[in-house]
Write a protein that holds these residues in place. Structure first.
Motif, PDB file in Angstrom:
ATOM      1  N   VAL A  70       0.840  -1.196   0.000  1.00  0.00           N
ATOM      2  CA  VAL A  70       0.000   0.000   0.000  1.00  0.00           C
ATOM      3  C   VAL A  70       0.877   1.249   0.000  1.00  0.00           C
ATOM      4  O   VAL A  70       0.676   2.187  -0.785  1.00  0.00           O
ATOM      5  N   LEU A  71       1.888   1.262   0.876  1.00  0.00           N
ATOM      6  CA  LEU A  71       2.770   2.433   0.966  1.00  0.00           C
ATOM      7  C   LEU A  71       3.558   2.647  -0.316  1.00  0.00           C
ATOM      8  O   LEU A  71       3.727   3.786  -0.766  1.00  0.00           O
ATOM      9  N   GLN A  72       4.048   1.569  -0.904  1.00  0.00           N
ATOM     10  CA  GLN A  72       4.801   1.712  -2.148  1.00  0.00           C
ATOM     11  C   GLN A  72       3.922   2.280  -3.266  1.00  0.00           C
ATOM     12  O   GLN A  72       4.362   3.114  -4.046  1.00  0.00           O
ATOM     13  N   ALA A  73       2.679   1.811  -3.331  1.00  0.00           N
ATOM     14  CA  ALA A  73       1.768   2.314  -4.362  1.00  0.00           C
ATOM     15  C   ALA A  73       1.461   3.795  -4.161  1.00  0.00           C
ATOM     16  O   ALA A  73       1.304   4.553  -5.123  1.00  0.00           O
ATOM     17  N   MET A  74       1.413   4.235  -2.910  1.00  0.00           N
ATOM     18  CA  MET A  74       1.044   5.614  -2.609  1.00  0.00           C
ATOM     19  C   MET A  74       2.207   6.592  -2.730  1.00  0.00           C
ATOM     20  O   MET A  74       2.017   7.752  -3.111  1.00  0.00           O
ATOM     21  N   TYR A  75       3.443   6.142  -2.392  1.00  0.00           N
ATOM     22  CA  TYR A  75       4.516   7.109  -2.168  1.00  0.00           C
ATOM     23  C   TYR A  75       5.762   6.949  -3.022  1.00  0.00           C
ATOM     24  O   TYR A  75       6.611   7.850  -3.027  1.00  0.00           O
ATOM     25  N   THR A  76       5.936   5.844  -3.724  1.00  0.00           N
ATOM     26  CA  THR A  76       7.197   5.612  -4.428  1.00  0.00           C
ATOM     27  C   THR A  76       7.548   6.734  -5.389  1.00  0.00           C
ATOM     28  O   THR A  76       8.721   7.103  -5.532  1.00  0.00           O
ATOM     29  N   GLU A  77       6.561   7.295  -6.050  1.00  0.00           N
ATOM     30  CA  GLU A  77       6.835   8.337  -7.048  1.00  0.00           C
ATOM     31  C   GLU A  77       6.843   9.749  -6.476  1.00  0.00           C
ATOM     32  O   GLU A  77       7.056  10.710  -7.212  1.00  0.00           O
ATOM     33  N   LEU A  78       6.610   9.879  -5.178  1.00  0.00           N
ATOM     34  CA  LEU A  78       6.537  11.209  -4.562  1.00  0.00           C
ATOM     35  C   LEU A  78       7.882  11.601  -3.965  1.00  0.00           C
ATOM     36  O   LEU A  78       8.677  10.744  -3.576  1.00  0.00           O
TER      37      LEU A  78
END
Length: 266
Positions: A70-78
């Motif tokens: 969940v965290l990777q999907a939400m924040y990896t590109e930020l």
């Protein structure tokens, strides 16, 4: 519809719940078509999930096997420091600890606390590179026996836990002991699942830190140490390259440091 039935209905429709549920069903149908589950497999899953819930391990399972994705999907590109797992051992309202004259935060610990002394230093900045003074830092970790206070440890409550503020330059230094690797609970349904996957239950040594600053999104993350034998196979897949630091051996203690970057509120 009887009065007994209607009292359990929500007072207003929640369109967001309906939207998410419709998406869940849509993707679940696609998953079932791809996985080609038979009814026996589906029933076995439901029974296992029932045991998971009754055992109280659902939060554990979600922390270990779901949250990281969940965290990777939400924040990896930020921009900013990547979050990692909150974990099941967080406790609200840890005591505030003031820095001493040298600016050191000496975490609550037992007299002669077992373990190697560690000085961990951090710098907290915004994505624009500005130091975040007076940011609140909430810190917790396990002890040398791989236990967390307030849970399965013989240590006093709030041992190796504390809240404190960054200084005027966004910096802090914690005096603590070196955390150690530990296994997640593996004697219940979660352990049963690990057996199916031929997966060990170990997590590498890590520190838990939560940062709060006005105008910024709360950052919940972890710190890992280069060379840990479980780094590449963390059961929770919580390791991020930018969260790995080096331990430096000093005369009678260890040092480590890391920079943390907080995102603006959306």
């Amino acid at each position: 519809m009887t009065q007994e039935m209607t009292k359990h209905l929500p007072t207003t429709k929640n369109e967001r719940v309906e939207e998410v549920f419709d998406l869940f069903i849509k993707h679940m149908q696609a998953f079932l078509e791809e996985a080609k589950l038979n009814h026996e497999e589906y029933t076995n899953f439901v029974n296992w999930a029932d045991r998971l819930g009754k055992s109280g391990e659902l939060p554990l399972y979600a922390d270990v096997f779901l949250e990281t994705h969940v965290l990777q999907a939400m924040y990896t590109e930020l921009p900013g420091t990547q979050p990692s797992l909150l974990g099941p051992y967080y406790v609200d309202d840890a005591p505030f600890v003031e820095a001493d004259e040298e600016g050191i935060i000496d975490l609550p610990k037992r007299e002669n606390e077992p373990g190697d002394v560690l000085y961990f230093s951090g710098t907290v900045k915004s994505v624009e590179g500005e130091p975040l003074a007076n940011a609140e830092v909430d810190y917790w970790q396990n002890d040398n026996s791989a236990k967390y206070s307030n849970f399965d440890s013989d240590a006093p409550d709030y041992n190796l836990r504390g809240r404190f503020k960054t200084d005027e330059n966004g910096k802090f230094t914690v005096k603590t002991i070196q955390a150690v690797p530990y296994p997640i609970p593996d004697q219940g349904p979660t352990g049963e699942f690990l057996g199916y996957m031929e997966q060990h239950p170990m997590r590498p040594a890590h520190l838990h830190i939560m940062f709060k600053a006005p105008g910024h999104e709360t950052l919940i993350t972890q710190v890992f140490f280069e060379g840990d034998e479980w780094m590449e196979t963390d059961v929770a897949e919580g390791v991020r390259d930018e969260l790995i630091t080096q331990l430096q051996e000093k005369d009678g203690y260890k040092e480590a440091q890391l920079e943390f970057v907080m995102r603006k509120d959306q």
